[in-house]
Design an enzyme around this catalytic site. Structure first.
Site, PDB file in Angstrom:
ATOM      1  N   TYR A 141     -10.593  -6.648   7.507  1.00 33.66           N
ATOM      2  CA  TYR A 141      -9.561  -7.564   7.968  1.00 33.66           C
ATOM      3  C   TYR A 141      -9.062  -8.476   6.850  1.00 33.66           C
ATOM      4  CZ  TYR A 141     -10.830  -6.237  12.758  1.00 33.66           C
ATOM      5  OH  TYR A 141     -11.067  -5.540  13.907  1.00 33.66           O
ATOM      6  N   LYS A 190     -22.821   1.526   8.917  1.00 34.70           N
ATOM      7  CA  LYS A 190     -22.532   2.958   8.773  1.00 34.70           C
ATOM      8  C   LYS A 190     -22.962   3.376   7.372  1.00 34.70           C
ATOM      9  CE  LYS A 190     -20.884   6.768  10.609  1.00 34.70           C
ATOM     10  NZ  LYS A 190     -21.678   7.469  11.632  1.00 34.70           N
ATOM     11  N   ASP A 222     -22.124   4.207  15.522  1.00 35.50           N
ATOM     12  CA  ASP A 222     -21.831   5.156  16.596  1.00 35.50           C
ATOM     13  C   ASP A 222     -22.997   5.259  17.573  1.00 35.50           C
ATOM     14  OD1 ASP A 222     -23.193   6.205  14.440  1.00 35.50           O
ATOM     15  OD2 ASP A 222     -22.107   8.107  14.386  1.00 35.50           O
ATOM     16  N   ASP A 246     -16.014  -6.625  16.089  1.00 29.43           N
ATOM     17  CA  ASP A 246     -14.843  -6.769  16.936  1.00 29.43           C
ATOM     18  C   ASP A 246     -14.864  -5.721  18.045  1.00 29.43           C
ATOM     19  OD1 ASP A 246     -12.390  -7.436  17.970  1.00 29.43           O
ATOM     20  OD2 ASP A 246     -11.222  -6.841  16.225  1.00 29.43           O
ATOM     21  N   ASP A 250     -16.317  -6.425  22.280  1.00 31.86           N
ATOM     22  CA  ASP A 250     -15.430  -6.207  23.417  1.00 31.86           C
ATOM     23  C   ASP A 250     -16.008  -5.162  24.365  1.00 31.86           C
ATOM     24  OD1 ASP A 250     -13.690  -8.065  22.469  1.00 31.86           O
ATOM     25  OD2 ASP A 250     -12.017  -6.703  22.143  1.00 31.86           O
TER      26      ASP A 250
END
Length: 368
Positions: A141, A190, A222, A246, A250
């Site tokens: 970001y 990851k 994952d 993020d 959610d």
């Protein structure tokens, strides 16, 4: 206690839920002899319309000078055609950077009266009570980004980048949260694919020597996404990057039944910021359908984590549970047989229940 609180209602239902948070904060100030001074400023689409920018300088200056900031929501289809960097969400990113906010905490806890609205069966849901600690000031970001066209082919890029120092400061916060809970920390990355994740995993692992009482586990993102939906109660404190956090936070919020129930807090070098994690939901504006619970719980986080007022936070939370135990629900969490009410009525019921809690504190086992 005297505190200066900046309100950033923002867009869509942001102003509606912000009013609910102010109601409970005012009640706390009145009943416990605190002085909370509220100052409203523009951000997001509302700021674009009024000042031509999603984050006016006076808004950022006010937030930097505050003891705490409360944000409603930003964004909406009205501003979707604007380029990246000019959209309402850019104001939020600029606010995080300008205030030095680098950590976001999102509790995911099922409220006892609402267990029935979780999409998971009770045996899989378990006693869900976890925290996601998300790095907030680095990663993709805020990394280098670009756009180029070569031989008629358009190419864009966003860079995932972290330094050791950035990882250490967010890990320090996460280890501290884990020490104050049940001393379990799961770091999500990851590392089998990304260089940035390899540094992340190595740094977090090395820091475990400073916090030997905390049991550290690593998990690929994952697999973590799968485990959150299969057996979320296995987690306690989750530490992860900006983008992964993020997405996962959610997704985890859905486990409690509605994204409208989820609070959050952001911390850094200056004043903390508190906000419900739902969006601006422009389709709900003016319908009195917005769920104020995420905002109310964010206000409780402000009291506890921002001002050290644990008793006041507990007062808000226990009163909220009793309103829900009475069967009252906002439209998004309505169940068969529930008493569905609008956001304004729900907020007023909560205020009245807070008063009853004080009047019958001994009966409720609260504050005694």
């Amino acid at each position: 206690m005297k505190k200066n609180i900046v309100l950033l209602p923002g867009d869509g239902i942001g102003p509606e839920v912000t009013k609910a948070a102010v109601v409970v904060l005012r009640e706390c100030a009145h009943e416990f002899a605190h002085e909370f001074d509220f100052h409203e400023r523009l951000i997001g689409g509302a700021a674009i319309d009024a000042a031509g920018t999603p984050l006016p300088a006076e808004t950022l200056d006010a937030c930097r000078a505050a003891d705490a900031v409360f944000l409603g929501a930003v964004g909406g289809p009205k501003w979707d055609a604007l380029p990246v960097g000019k959209r309402p969400e850019s104001g939020l990113l600029g606010l995080r950077k300008g205030m030095g906010l680098y950590v976001n905490v999102r509790p995911v806890k099922v409220l006892e009266p609402l267990k029935g609205i979780s999409p998971l069966r009770p045996e899989r849901l378990g006693e869900l009570d976890l925290e996601i600690v998300r790095e907030l000031a680095g990663g993709m970001y805020f990394g280098e980004r670009g756009h180029a066209t070569e031989n008629g082919v358009e190419r864009v890029w966003d860079t995932e980048s972290y330094s050791t120092a950035e990882i250490e400061r967010i890990a320090t916060f996460a280890y501290g949260r884990a020490e104050n809970r049940v001393r379990r920390l799961c770091s999500i990355d990851k590392a089998n694919v990304l260089n940035s994740s390899q540094l992340w995993r190595r740094t977090v692992t090395e820091m475990n020597a400073v916090y030997p009482s905390v049991r550290l586990e690593h998990m690929y993102v994952d697999n973590a996404a799968m485990q959150l939906t299969l057996r979320p109660a296995q987690f306690d404190v989750i530490l992860t990057t900006n983008m992964f956090g993020d997405i996962l936070s959610d997704a985890a919020a859905a486990l409690v039944g509605s994204i409208g129930l989820a609070p959050s807090a952001s911390f850094g070098s200056g004043a903390p910021l508190f906000e419900p994690i739902h969006g601006s939901a422009p389709n709900l504006v003016g319908t009195d359908s917005a769920n104020p619970i995420g905002a109310v719980l964010s206000a409780a986080m402000m009291l506890r984590d921002g001002f050290g007022l644990s008793l006041e936070a507990e007062w808000v939370e226990q009163s909220l549970v009793r309103v829900l135990s009475g069967g009252y629900r906002t439209p998004d969490i309505g169940e068969t047989g529930a008493r569905t009410v609008g956001g304004l009525a729900f907020t007023e019921m909560l205020r009245e229940e807070m008063q009853r809690t004080l009047e019958h504190a001994e009966r409720y086992g609260w504050g005694v």
